[in-house]
Structures are given as structure tokens and as C-alpha cells.
Design a protein around this motif. Sequence first.
Motif, PDB file in Angstrom:
ATOM      1  N   MET A 160       0.862  -1.188   0.000  1.00  0.00           N
ATOM      2  CA  MET A 160       0.000   0.000   0.000  1.00  0.00           C
ATOM      3  C   MET A 160       0.896   1.235   0.000  1.00  0.00           C
ATOM      4  O   MET A 160       1.917   1.282   0.693  1.00  0.00           O
ATOM      5  CB  MET A 160      -0.861   0.018   1.254  1.00  0.00           C
ATOM      6  N   ALA A 161       0.539   2.219  -0.826  1.00  0.00           N
ATOM      7  CA  ALA A 161       1.311   3.475  -0.872  1.00  0.00           C
ATOM      8  C   ALA A 161       0.363   4.634  -1.138  1.00  0.00           C
ATOM      9  O   ALA A 161      -0.592   4.497  -1.906  1.00  0.00           O
ATOM     10  CB  ALA A 161       2.373   3.402  -1.965  1.00  0.00           C
ATOM     11  N   ALA A 162       0.662   5.759  -0.472  1.00  0.00           N
ATOM     12  CA  ALA A 162      -0.128   6.976  -0.700  1.00  0.00           C
ATOM     13  C   ALA A 162       0.694   7.889  -1.603  1.00  0.00           C
ATOM     14  O   ALA A 162       1.913   7.989  -1.448  1.00  0.00           O
ATOM     15  CB  ALA A 162      -0.421   7.674   0.618  1.00  0.00           C
ATOM     16  N   VAL A 163       0.029   8.511  -2.560  1.00  0.00           N
ATOM     17  CA  VAL A 163       0.707   9.438  -3.484  1.00  0.00           C
ATOM     18  C   VAL A 163      -0.098  10.731  -3.532  1.00  0.00           C
ATOM     19  O   VAL A 163      -1.321  10.702  -3.649  1.00  0.00           O
ATOM     20  CB  VAL A 163       0.807   8.832  -4.912  1.00  0.00           C
ATOM     21  N   LEU A 164       0.621  11.851  -3.391  1.00  0.00           N
ATOM     22  CA  LEU A 164      -0.053  13.154  -3.476  1.00  0.00           C
ATOM     23  C   LEU A 164       0.869  14.103  -4.238  1.00  0.00           C
ATOM     24  O   LEU A 164       1.805  14.675  -3.680  1.00  0.00           O
ATOM     25  CB  LEU A 164      -0.356  13.717  -2.074  1.00  0.00           C
ATOM     26  N   VAL A 165       0.634  14.195  -5.550  1.00  0.00           N
ATOM     27  CA  VAL A 165       1.457  15.074  -6.390  1.00  0.00           C
ATOM     28  C   VAL A 165       0.705  16.390  -6.543  1.00  0.00           C
ATOM     29  O   VAL A 165      -0.379  16.412  -7.142  1.00  0.00           O
ATOM     30  CB  VAL A 165       1.722  14.439  -7.776  1.00  0.00           C
ATOM     31  N   PRO A 166       1.238  17.467  -5.953  1.00  0.00           N
ATOM     32  CA  PRO A 166       0.502  18.740  -5.992  1.00  0.00           C
ATOM     33  C   PRO A 166       0.387  19.289  -7.406  1.00  0.00           C
ATOM     34  O   PRO A 166       1.266  19.051  -8.250  1.00  0.00           O
ATOM     35  CB  PRO A 166       1.341  19.662  -5.105  1.00  0.00           C
ATOM     36  N   GLY A 167      -0.712  20.008  -7.660  1.00  0.00           N
ATOM     37  CA  GLY A 167      -0.858  20.701  -8.934  1.00  0.00           C
ATOM     38  C   GLY A 167      -0.254  22.084  -8.769  1.00  0.00           C
ATOM     39  O   GLY A 167       0.405  22.359  -7.761  1.00  0.00           O
ATOM     40  N   ALA A 168      -0.495  22.949  -9.734  1.00  0.00           N
ATOM     41  CA  ALA A 168       0.012  24.332  -9.606  1.00  0.00           C
ATOM     42  C   ALA A 168      -0.727  25.002  -8.434  1.00  0.00           C
ATOM     43  O   ALA A 168      -1.734  24.466  -7.952  1.00  0.00           O
ATOM     44  CB  ALA A 168      -0.258  25.072 -10.914  1.00  0.00           C
ATOM     45  N   LYS A 169      -0.208  26.144  -8.004  1.00  0.00           N
ATOM     46  CA  LYS A 169      -0.786  26.861  -6.862  1.00  0.00           C
ATOM     47  C   LYS A 169      -2.297  27.052  -7.041  1.00  0.00           C
ATOM     48  O   LYS A 169      -2.770  27.338  -8.137  1.00  0.00           O
ATOM     49  CB  LYS A 169      -0.108  28.251  -6.761  1.00  0.00           C
ATOM     50  N   ASP A 170      -3.040  26.753  -5.951  1.00  0.00           N
ATOM     51  CA  ASP A 170      -4.507  26.924  -5.961  1.00  0.00           C
ATOM     52  C   ASP A 170      -5.199  26.050  -7.007  1.00  0.00           C
ATOM     53  O   ASP A 170      -6.312  26.345  -7.448  1.00  0.00           O
ATOM     54  CB  ASP A 170      -4.882  28.396  -6.208  1.00  0.00           C
ATOM     55  N   LYS A 171      -4.483  25.018  -7.480  1.00  0.00           N
ATOM     56  CA  LYS A 171      -5.105  24.068  -8.427  1.00  0.00           C
ATOM     57  C   LYS A 171      -5.194  22.724  -7.711  1.00  0.00           C
ATOM     58  O   LYS A 171      -4.439  22.477  -6.754  1.00  0.00           O
ATOM     59  CB  LYS A 171      -4.224  23.943  -9.693  1.00  0.00           C
ATOM     60  N   PRO A 172      -6.092  21.830  -8.172  1.00  0.00           N
ATOM     61  CA  PRO A 172      -6.189  20.514  -7.517  1.00  0.00           C
ATOM     62  C   PRO A 172      -4.910  19.712  -7.749  1.00  0.00           C
ATOM     63  O   PRO A 172      -4.148  20.031  -8.671  1.00  0.00           O
ATOM     64  CB  PRO A 172      -7.393  19.867  -8.202  1.00  0.00           C
ATOM     65  N   PRO A 173      -4.682  18.688  -6.924  1.00  0.00           N
ATOM     66  CA  PRO A 173      -3.462  17.874  -7.101  1.00  0.00           C
ATOM     67  C   PRO A 173      -3.443  17.201  -8.476  1.00  0.00           C
ATOM     68  O   PRO A 173      -4.506  16.892  -9.038  1.00  0.00           O
ATOM     69  CB  PRO A 173      -3.558  16.815  -5.998  1.00  0.00           C
ATOM     70  N   LEU A 174      -2.240  17.002  -9.002  1.00  0.00           N
ATOM     71  CA  LEU A 174      -2.090  16.288 -10.285  1.00  0.00           C
ATOM     72  C   LEU A 174      -2.512  14.836 -10.103  1.00  0.00           C
ATOM     73  O   LEU A 174      -3.106  14.235 -10.991  1.00  0.00           O
ATOM     74  CB  LEU A 174      -0.618  16.327 -10.726  1.00  0.00           C
ATOM     75  N   PHE A 175      -2.152  14.276  -8.945  1.00  0.00           N
ATOM     76  CA  PHE A 175      -2.499  12.871  -8.695  1.00  0.00           C
ATOM     77  C   PHE A 175      -2.576  12.663  -7.191  1.00  0.00           C
ATOM     78  O   PHE A 175      -1.652  13.000  -6.470  1.00  0.00           O
ATOM     79  CB  PHE A 175      -1.438  11.941  -9.310  1.00  0.00           C
ATOM     80  N   LYS A 176      -3.723  12.146  -6.731  1.00  0.00           N
ATOM     81  CA  LYS A 176      -3.910  11.883  -5.297  1.00  0.00           C
ATOM     82  C   LYS A 176      -4.608  10.531  -5.185  1.00  0.00           C
ATOM     83  O   LYS A 176      -5.737  10.368  -5.661  1.00  0.00           O
ATOM     84  CB  LYS A 176      -4.784  12.979  -4.668  1.00  0.00           C
TER      85      LYS A 176
END
Length: 185
Positions: free
Chosen positions: A72-88
Motif C-alpha cells: 500500500m502506498a499513498a501518493v499526493l502530487v501537488p498541482g500548480a498553486k490553488d489548483k487541484p493535485p495532479l495525482f492523489k
Amino acid sequence: MIKMNDITRDGNPVLRKRAEKATFPLSADHKELGNKMMEYLINSQDPEIAEKYKLRAGVGLAAPQVGVSLQMAAVLVPGAKDKPPLFKEILVNPVIVSESVQIAALEEGEGCLSVDKEIPGYVPRHDRITIKYQTVDGENKKIRLKDYPAIVCQHEIDHLKGTLFYDHINQKEPLKIDDDAVLIG
Ligand SMILES: CC(C)(C)[C@H](NC(=O)Nc1cc(F)cc(F)c1)C(=O)N(CC(=O)NO)CC1CCCC1
Ligand SMILES: [Zn+2]
């Protein structure tokens, strides 16, 4: 909440084991673990919380890194500022089912929440991958990723096989990589 001293460091054998496949329905403990790992990433990407609890800003965290040998792994790749994450996503039993011939590597090399020292060198990975995994609710998913999110997921799936990023670095020439490799800035 997960803090830095809950994160296992290189040298702990749990990081070198192949993690156990998760069985469904997930136990309450395993569901809770997934949420706690994602909560770490969210907290660590919040400057105030990260500062308050001295958290290293993380984009991915695998169960062996909190001492649990589970796939099991959690991934949270942020998007640009004030944008939703690229991948969560919380990936359960992830399997890379196809990968591009095209090689890619982060221009800056890689680090790891479980490795306290800097290890310079390119980490050759695949620029595009297709992953099959299950969600914590047991739903089967199949996704295609490319560039940075693909790199992060390859790094996390490696942890579930007991592989650390520096295992992929060319020891003789750390900064040598295929001429046609994509360098991700
Ligand atoms: C090891 C560390 C430097 C903390 C790395 N973070 C990172 O590369 N930068 C980063 C952090 C953010 F929060 C938001 C952002 F866009 C970029 C990381 O989390 N990992 C995850 C890890 O150790 N998982 O086991 C290492 C990265 C190297 C390549 C992919 C993941
Ligand atoms: Zn790591």
C-alpha cells in the motif's frame, strides 16, 4: 498523526522486504493506515504544519516506510498553486502492467523520506506507465501516468519490492544516462 520519527530509515530491514499483498475487505487497521499515510503527505505539504512538526514535504509514502510490510502506498502530487493535485490516490496492490521504452529521470536526481543522506545521480525510470491497483474499498483501477506522477509512482512501487532509488543509479558514472532519456525538471 505520522511524524518523521515514525518513518523507517535505510538500514531497517523492513525497507528491503517484498511487502505482503493486501487482502480484501481491508481490515480497519489497514484502511486507517492508508488514511494516515495520505494525511502525512497533506500535512507535510502545508508549510505551517510542516514547520510546526518538522515534516519533510513528501509526495509519496509507502507502508514499509512506516514499518508495515503491506502493498500500500499513498501518493499526493501537488498541482500548480490553488489548483487541484495532479495525482492523489492510495494505491493498494499496485502492479505496473506496461511501461514505455522511453526512459525518464528527474534532472535533480531523487531523494527518499527514508534516506537521510543525499545520493547524487540520475535514477532511470520509465516516462510512461500503466498501473493496475485496488482502492481501499476494493475497486479495481487501471491508470496511465507520465512524467513526474509516473516517476513518483515508480518510486513508491519500488518500496513495495524492497528497492530504494539509489539501487538504480549507475555507480561508476552516476550522471550517465541514455542520450534519448527525458530529463524531468
Ligand atoms: C524525499 C523528498 C525530497 C521529501 C521527496 N519530495 C520531493 O521530491 N519533492 C516534493 C515534495 C513535495 F511535497 C511536493 C513536491 F512537488 C515535490 C519525496 O517526498 N519523495 C517521496 C518518497 O521518499 N517516497 O518514498 C521522494 C521523491 C523522489 C522521486 C519521487 C518521489
Ligand atoms: Zn522513498
